[in-house]
Design a protein around this motif. Sequence first.
Motif, PDB file in Angstrom:
ATOM      1  N   MET A   5       0.838  -1.199   0.000  1.00  0.00           N
ATOM      2  CA  MET A   5       0.000   0.000   0.000  1.00  0.00           C
ATOM      3  C   MET A   5       0.871   1.245   0.000  1.00  0.00           C
ATOM      4  O   MET A   5       0.634   2.216  -0.723  1.00  0.00           O
ATOM      5  CB  MET A   5      -0.893   0.006   1.255  1.00  0.00           C
ATOM      6  CG  MET A   5      -1.915  -1.110   1.299  1.00  0.00           C
ATOM      7  SD  MET A   5      -3.110  -1.014  -0.025  1.00  0.00           S
ATOM      8  CE  MET A   5      -2.682  -2.439  -0.966  1.00  0.00           C
ATOM      9  N   ALA A   6       1.909   1.187   0.862  1.00  0.00           N
ATOM     10  CA  ALA A   6       2.801   2.332   0.982  1.00  0.00           C
ATOM     11  C   ALA A   6       3.474   2.583  -0.357  1.00  0.00           C
ATOM     12  O   ALA A   6       3.671   3.735  -0.771  1.00  0.00           O
ATOM     13  CB  ALA A   6       3.844   2.074   2.063  1.00  0.00           C
ATOM     14  N   PHE A   7       3.822   1.534  -1.042  1.00  0.00           N
ATOM     15  CA  PHE A   7       4.470   1.666  -2.342  1.00  0.00           C
ATOM     16  C   PHE A   7       3.583   2.459  -3.294  1.00  0.00           C
ATOM     17  O   PHE A   7       4.013   3.421  -3.929  1.00  0.00           O
ATOM     18  CB  PHE A   7       4.734   0.251  -2.878  1.00  0.00           C
ATOM     19  CG  PHE A   7       5.568   0.237  -4.112  1.00  0.00           C
ATOM     20  CD1 PHE A   7       6.879   0.734  -4.089  1.00  0.00           C
ATOM     21  CD2 PHE A   7       5.063  -0.272  -5.306  1.00  0.00           C
ATOM     22  CE1 PHE A   7       7.644   0.724  -5.230  1.00  0.00           C
ATOM     23  CE2 PHE A   7       5.834  -0.271  -6.448  1.00  0.00           C
ATOM     24  CZ  PHE A   7       7.137   0.228  -6.413  1.00  0.00           C
ATOM     25  N   ILE A   8       2.328   2.090  -3.319  1.00  0.00           N
ATOM     26  CA  ILE A   8       1.384   2.809  -4.179  1.00  0.00           C
ATOM     27  C   ILE A   8       1.278   4.259  -3.762  1.00  0.00           C
ATOM     28  O   ILE A   8       1.349   5.183  -4.578  1.00  0.00           O
ATOM     29  CB  ILE A   8      -0.003   2.130  -4.130  1.00  0.00           C
ATOM     30  CG1 ILE A   8       0.089   0.755  -4.794  1.00  0.00           C
ATOM     31  CG2 ILE A   8      -1.062   2.996  -4.799  1.00  0.00           C
ATOM     32  CD1 ILE A   8      -1.152  -0.086  -4.608  1.00  0.00           C
ATOM     33  N   ALA A   9       1.167   4.460  -2.471  1.00  0.00           N
ATOM     34  CA  ALA A   9       0.994   5.824  -1.972  1.00  0.00           C
ATOM     35  C   ALA A   9       2.212   6.674  -2.303  1.00  0.00           C
ATOM     36  O   ALA A   9       2.089   7.820  -2.732  1.00  0.00           O
ATOM     37  CB  ALA A   9       0.767   5.798  -0.462  1.00  0.00           C
ATOM     38  N   ILE A  10       3.384   6.088  -2.092  1.00  0.00           N
ATOM     39  CA  ILE A  10       4.613   6.838  -2.361  1.00  0.00           C
ATOM     40  C   ILE A  10       4.678   7.229  -3.822  1.00  0.00           C
ATOM     41  O   ILE A  10       4.954   8.389  -4.167  1.00  0.00           O
ATOM     42  CB  ILE A  10       5.844   5.981  -1.977  1.00  0.00           C
ATOM     43  CG1 ILE A  10       5.918   5.857  -0.454  1.00  0.00           C
ATOM     44  CG2 ILE A  10       7.118   6.591  -2.529  1.00  0.00           C
ATOM     45  CD1 ILE A  10       6.818   4.744   0.011  1.00  0.00           C
ATOM     46  N   LEU A  11       4.393   6.282  -4.666  1.00  0.00           N
ATOM     47  CA  LEU A  11       4.445   6.582  -6.092  1.00  0.00           C
ATOM     48  C   LEU A  11       3.444   7.661  -6.449  1.00  0.00           C
ATOM     49  O   LEU A  11       3.725   8.581  -7.228  1.00  0.00           O
ATOM     50  CB  LEU A  11       4.151   5.314  -6.905  1.00  0.00           C
ATOM     51  CG  LEU A  11       5.196   4.197  -6.791  1.00  0.00           C
ATOM     52  CD1 LEU A  11       4.836   3.040  -7.713  1.00  0.00           C
ATOM     53  CD2 LEU A  11       6.592   4.719  -7.127  1.00  0.00           C
ATOM     54  N   SER A  12       2.300   7.552  -5.844  1.00  0.00           N
ATOM     55  CA  SER A  12       1.250   8.497  -6.175  1.00  0.00           C
ATOM     56  C   SER A  12       1.654   9.900  -5.731  1.00  0.00           C
ATOM     57  O   SER A  12       1.555  10.864  -6.476  1.00  0.00           O
ATOM     58  CB  SER A  12      -0.050   8.057  -5.505  1.00  0.00           C
ATOM     59  OG  SER A  12      -1.117   8.844  -5.956  1.00  0.00           O
TER      60      SER A  12
END
Lengths: 125, 617, 494, 238, 114, 168, 84
Positions: free
Chosen positions: B378-385
């Motif tokens: 989830m964090a990965f997605i958030a960071i990318l976003s």
Amino acid sequence: MSAAAIIGEFLVLFGAIFYVLSSLGLIRMPDVYNRMQTATKSATLGSLGVIVGVGIWAISNVNSYAWLPKTIVIAVFLLLTNPISAHALIRAAYKSGIPLWERSVVDKYKEALEREGKEMKEGEQ
Amino acid sequence: MNELVVMVIAPLLAGVLAWLLDVRGIKEALGVLGAAVPLGYAAVLYERAGEGINVAYTLGGFQITFALNQLSWFFIGIAALVGFTAVLAMVSTAKSSYEWLFALMSLSGVLGVFLANDLMTFFIFWEIMTFASFMMVLKYNKGASLKYFLLSVFGAYAMLIAIGIIYAKLGTFEFSAVQQAMYRDAYAVMLGGQGLFTKGETALIYLLFIIAFGVKAGAFPLHVWAPDAYSETNQSYTSFFSGALSKAGVYGFILMYILMGAKLTYEFGAFRSTTKFGYIIAFIGGLTIVVGGLLAALQEDIRKLFAYSSISQLGYILVGIGVGTALSMQAALFHALSHALFKGLFFLIVATIVYRTGKTEFKDMGGLAEKMPFTFAMAFIAILSLAGIPPLVGFASKWVLFEAVISQNLPILGGFVFFGSAIGFVYLIRFTYAVWFGQRPTDLDDTKDAPLPMAIAMGILALGNVLFGIAPGLVARELNKIFGREVIGGTLYVLDLGFGKYNALLLTIWLVIGIIIAGIVYFMGAKVRRIPVTDTYQAGNPITMDYNLTIRRNFFLPLKETLAFWLRMSFDRLYRDVGRYVEDLAETLRSYIYNGNVQSYAWYLAIVLLILALWGV
Amino acid sequence: MSQYAALLIALPLMGAFLIPILKKISRSAIMPFLAFVTLVQTGIAAWVFKEVYTTGKPIIIMAGGFRPPVGINLYIGHFASLFVFIVALVSFLMVIFSMKSIKVEPKDKYAMLFLLLMLGATGMIATGDIFNLFVFMEITAISAYALTAYNKSGEASDAAMKYIILGGIGSSFFLVGIALLYGSLGTLNLAQIGQLAQLMDPTVAQVALGLIVLGLAVEAEIFPLNAWAPDAYQAAPHPITTMFSAFVVKASLYAMARILYLTSAVSSWGNVLNLLIILGTLTVIIGELSALRQTNVKRMFAYSSIAQVGFIAVGFALGTQAGVNASVFHMVNHAIVKALMFLAVGYVALELGGVSLEDFRGLGKRMPLTAFAITVGAISIIGIPLFNVFWSKMQLVMAALEAGKTGVIALILGASLVEAVYYIRLIHTMWFEGEGEKIGEDTLLGTIMLLLVALVIIIGIYPDAVWQIVQKAGKDIFDVASYVKNVPLMGVSP
Amino acid sequence: MVKRALAIITLLLIGFWLAKGLVGVPFGEDKMLVGEYYLENVKEQTGAVNAVTAVVVNYRGFDTLGEVTVLFIASTGVGALLWRRKKERSAKSEGSVVLTAGAKMLLPFIMLFGAYIFVHGHLTPGGGFPGGATVATAFLMLYLAFKEYEIDHKVFEPLEGLAGVGYVTVGLIGLAIGGYFLFDWIWQTWQFGHENIGRLFSAGFIPIIYTLIGIKVGTELTGIVDNMIKEEPKGGGQ
Amino acid sequence: MISVYYFGAISLILIGLYAILTKRNILKMLVGLSIMETGVNLLLISVGYVRGKSAPILSEGVSANQAVDPIPQALVLTAIVIGVATTALALSVAINLYERYKTLDVEKIRGLRG
Amino acid sequence: MGEASKISRYLYTVIVLFIIWMFLTSSLDPQELEIGLILSLIVGALTYEVFTEKGLANLHPKRVAYAIAYIPYFIWAMIMANLDVAYRVLHPKRPINPGIVEAKTVLKNDLGKLALANSITLTPGTITLDVKEDRYFIHWIDVTDESVEGASKAITEPFEKFLKVIFP
Amino acid sequence: MIGLEVYLVLIGIATLLSMYRFFKGPTTVDRLVAVDIMTTITTGLMVLFALYYKRAIFLDVALVYAVLAFLGVIAFARYLEGGL
Ligand code: NA
Ligand code: NA
């Protein structure tokens, strides 16, 4: 002029003069004891004169006898109460420690009180 | 009962019931249900938003009016979604019924603000929203909550005065009536005449609104409440706080445009390709980006980091609004959605970390990717976003925003925006590495992954990040509906601004291929080495705990030292000093006036008499 | 039939006079008797309220059967019927509180003074004659002096002495004002004063009005004439403090408003209003600032109460219907909230023996219900929507803006911010600081607190019912013409 | 010194202001409006010769009820404030026989004077308040003369209450009979004493009310004196 | 020119107020208050006085048009009683004050302030 | 002589009060008399125990006669006293010689002592300062004899002739 | 003969003279004596005023005044002698 008016007015005049005398005594006497000596008597007599005088004077002045009894009541009341208050006042003066006039000749009351105090002490012992 | 009213009241009602019953299980169920109602209604009313729904009640001598239109639906959607996920996560993190009551009450407040169709309703729900969120903070920290509340109420009262001035002139609170009157006024000014509002009054209203909305949006220098408030409350709630509640400020700015944009434009004129009043907003937004970003980079606490990051991101939105073109407005709205999605997600991630580890600072973390793989994903997605990496929603909105600003030839604003992106990378790198990778402190060895409610909540938001990232046309379509014309063209996957195009699908495909390659490389070659921290040397300096520049501790200390001069100019401290000064003054005043001596009091009376006598009342 | 509203005056008097006799029969019956009398009073007040609001006509009580201005009349219109009811109801609740909280003897005297304080406020609100107003003001004030000193401590005596001296000066000047008014109009009837006001010599009117406002301002706690108030509030027995804040001060405020509006035809009227606005604003600001670092919570509430009085005064001084309505609304709301808060703080003092901020640490754990009551009250006073005071504050602000007093409102809102600071600190202290064992809270007092909390919230959520009532009450004060018309003045004219 | 100077300046300015206001209320001129009505109608409306009394008891009876209440409050308040668990006279010495005998002798007279004054309230400038005060002085006199004297509290307090109850009851009877609180039912409904104007049996309920007030005021003032003159015995705390 | 009665009344009021403003002893302040009240009462009476008219007691041949205004006199009666009541209460408060603080100096009795 | 019966004391009180009432009202209006009687009865009932010890015995003709005779005597003494005062006040040298002396009395009755004290106070140059049992302490403006016997003879004895009959 | 007014003035002068002693003192008892005399004279003055206005009602006022003045003086005197 009726007799009532003459007597009444005379009494009023008489009383008024003693009122003035009373107030003069209040001013002139050297200490509170002597002031009372002069002032109380003449104020009382003055009241007697003025008040009863008015009662009598009214008989002719307002044509009413109803004044006199009432003025007599007032006068008698003053006659009864003024010496009582004078007594209470002079006692208050003495007990609150106001000294007698320096030229007073004798103080029996002081002697009596001292004797009393001594007796009290002895009684306690 | 009207749908809109149900939508607004349901969370509050659920909250009150949850609070009154205070039974484990039931309160959570009630809470989730209460938060689901607005979400459900938002979905149901999607079709009807275009036709507009109005309701009106009378309350306490004031008209309470709600209206649903395309714009309010957009914000309702954000709030309901983030609200729902936050409440879902609270099932895990919220222990007391107190939190349920006020979290849900604030949701009601936010919904009311977005649905309000007149200034008074707007203000009333604004206050409810502020109060409820304040109560959420109060439980955790008196100082932080007080700061938040004072600034908010200060803002709210500023708004109230502005509303009052408008009402005094126009005799109405209703948006449409105010808007029309302001148009007429603007027209009068344009023709060189004198409107109902003088220039001074207009400026005053503008200033008061900026204060009011600026506070809520966390605009510099009114942002000081946000870092503390965001971090000093239930982190699940913060995802709503930052994700949706702060959008009320954004909504306020947009409302100001709607109500009196024309008037402000004609009263104060243009600046370059934009309006003067808009440029001020944009400039404030730019400053907010920089200040928020820099400060985010300097934080040692992940909650604080995201709090400042949140401030910084809201700056983008303000820039978009300030620039004032249809495109930039749409960009702002788009970024508002993005921000809600990724920042909502971020705070849920933080909430999960805090919930599972009890830790909040970088120095206590590390290597959690292994223990919390789902959360890490989830964090990965958030960071990318957040970092604005395609094909996630953050990229799409930022891209539109860049384009909108650049196309207007506003170099300073552009500078701010680019700087913001750069600094975003800086702090995200630290978050990425310090929390998820590297050495794991031994006490975190048996950390578990996210509990189910939180996982679901994160999943929903992550899905949003991906979905609207890959298909930004979905959002663009809604935005165009709001504006009633096609501002952002393109298809479901392609955004076409006329002077630039972004094909999300194509990029996604490229990215997936890239990730696959990278994954192969990583799993074939990577070995984890364990190095004791104390063995590290740095620029010839012996390592002390004070100057230990690992990624987990004081990583950006040099930056901090560089900025030392600027950091000393703390607005936070300024406000605090003003507060203390006021209190000292109050104390002195009190002991002089009520000095306990009745004679002085009698003198006051005599003085009043004297005044009466001299004044000849 | 409507003349029976005179029972509102007769009953408390009768009750007070019966207590010395009752005391000879049974000392323990005194407090129940007090409760009975106040309950019946509440009933009568409710009946009067119903009468006035259903018929829409005021009840004019003509004492002795003489028509005004020959006789004194009571004017129980929309305002009076509302407030007399509040007075009676709050009194009844405070009797129950008194049963728990009054430990100092002699309770029979307390009961008498209590009833007479209630009577005084009732009379002030109901009367239609300015000198009669003075008499009832003195009844209120003198019983308030005695009750302030009731605890017989040094503090209580100190506070009462301040109250007496300031109240005494105030009432003397009030009487001078009446003398001037009478000397220039030849009447004392309020309605007739309203009728003839424009005939007054402007200079006389200026001086008279100034003095009357000054005299009332002392009792109405307007800065800087309110210096007695914090002390009196702090030192008085808790139920009495509650009554001070809930209706005693309100009665004076009302009287001030009534006289001001009746004399609105006087040429210097605007000046008086302006002065009152200035003083009212100062009352708010100084009150709030003084509460800020207050460590005695009862005193803090007292300052807060004073600040609210400032709001009300400003509302009345606006000179508009909206302002009056807002003030009346605020009076009602504040009466409810402060009744709640002083009741709660008094109960805390009773249980914990003190009301310093230190005593409030952990109150949420020790006395959750009481702490909750205080919290609701505080939140309401701060002006949060869904709580009653919000609405009246809003109305006040709107009325002030309508009257073009933006600056005043800014200052007052600033003061409200200060209010938020100290109340929030208190709330935090109660709930999130300190620890403590739970104390079994009194059921009856708890019920009263919950009742008041419910009122706060019900009015907060649905203010309209009260607002309707309040608007009528406000019109009662503002609409001088119908006031004059409603009083059946007989043909005694200049 | 500065304080005094400031006070004088302040007061002079205030005084000037008051005087300025009073110029508009010329002294000695007829300003009557309602007053004139009273003078013209007092006799047939109330039966009282003394218009002040009629104003006090009839026309402005509400004020008087309040006035009675005020004194009641004072008496109650003094009683409450000077209440001690144990109280006794602390007179140090008794008056001499002159005072004690004088007090005994004057007691009935003064009480009779008091009664005379409140019974004749409608005819002469007396009434319940001065009459009651006179009665109270009779008791005050006993306190002053005797060291041990104390009123009978069992009688005084209930009597005070009863007088008040009586007053309110008279008012309520008016409400029941005539439809108005404090309505003079004796004069206006029963028409008692209409032929007696100027004599004792006239003026409706005025003599009744004044008698009640007289009793009330007498007992109240006496109670105040009683409270003030007594002290807590040394050493006996609360 | 202001009437001597008015002048006297105002003077009494101001003298009383002067005592309150300058005397530190509470009893003296209370005396000041009483003087003020007396002044006010005198003022009320003076306001109601009508030159050449008699007390409003309609006996002994005095008719309605020969009497002064009865209202101020009635008011003063009330005001006097109220004054007496206030004074009595004030004195008992003063007694309590003296018992607690052993002084009647206002500068020293400041148990409540701030 | 001890106390008289209650009835006697009460009746005496009522009679005295009623006479006073008649003086006070100066009226023979039956309404006044009725009320007067009622009030006398009430006030008498409240005060007779304090007011008198001897009751109706005070109305003994001999006593009344002496009392009446005392009035002119006393008034004369008073007038003399005041002339004396006038002399002392108006004389430029203020001829006074004051002091406090003690005098004895033969009177036993309190009322008699009161009458004596009042008489002393209102007559020439003397004021009663205190009375203890049978000893009078008197402020005398012109002390001529400091001894108890001398003072008694000069001050108290002239009045006692009457007073011991009136107040036995 | 001479006329009421003259007596009124005369008695008025007497009142003023006794007031001198009131202000002069020097002791409290002196002042009190002055008050006593003053009230006595004032009672007479009131009675005379009753005649001046031809209103018997003032006699009642004088009586009450005399009663109250007497008690006042006694109270003060007892206070000063320390008897209370
Ligand atoms: Na005398
Ligand atoms: Na003699």
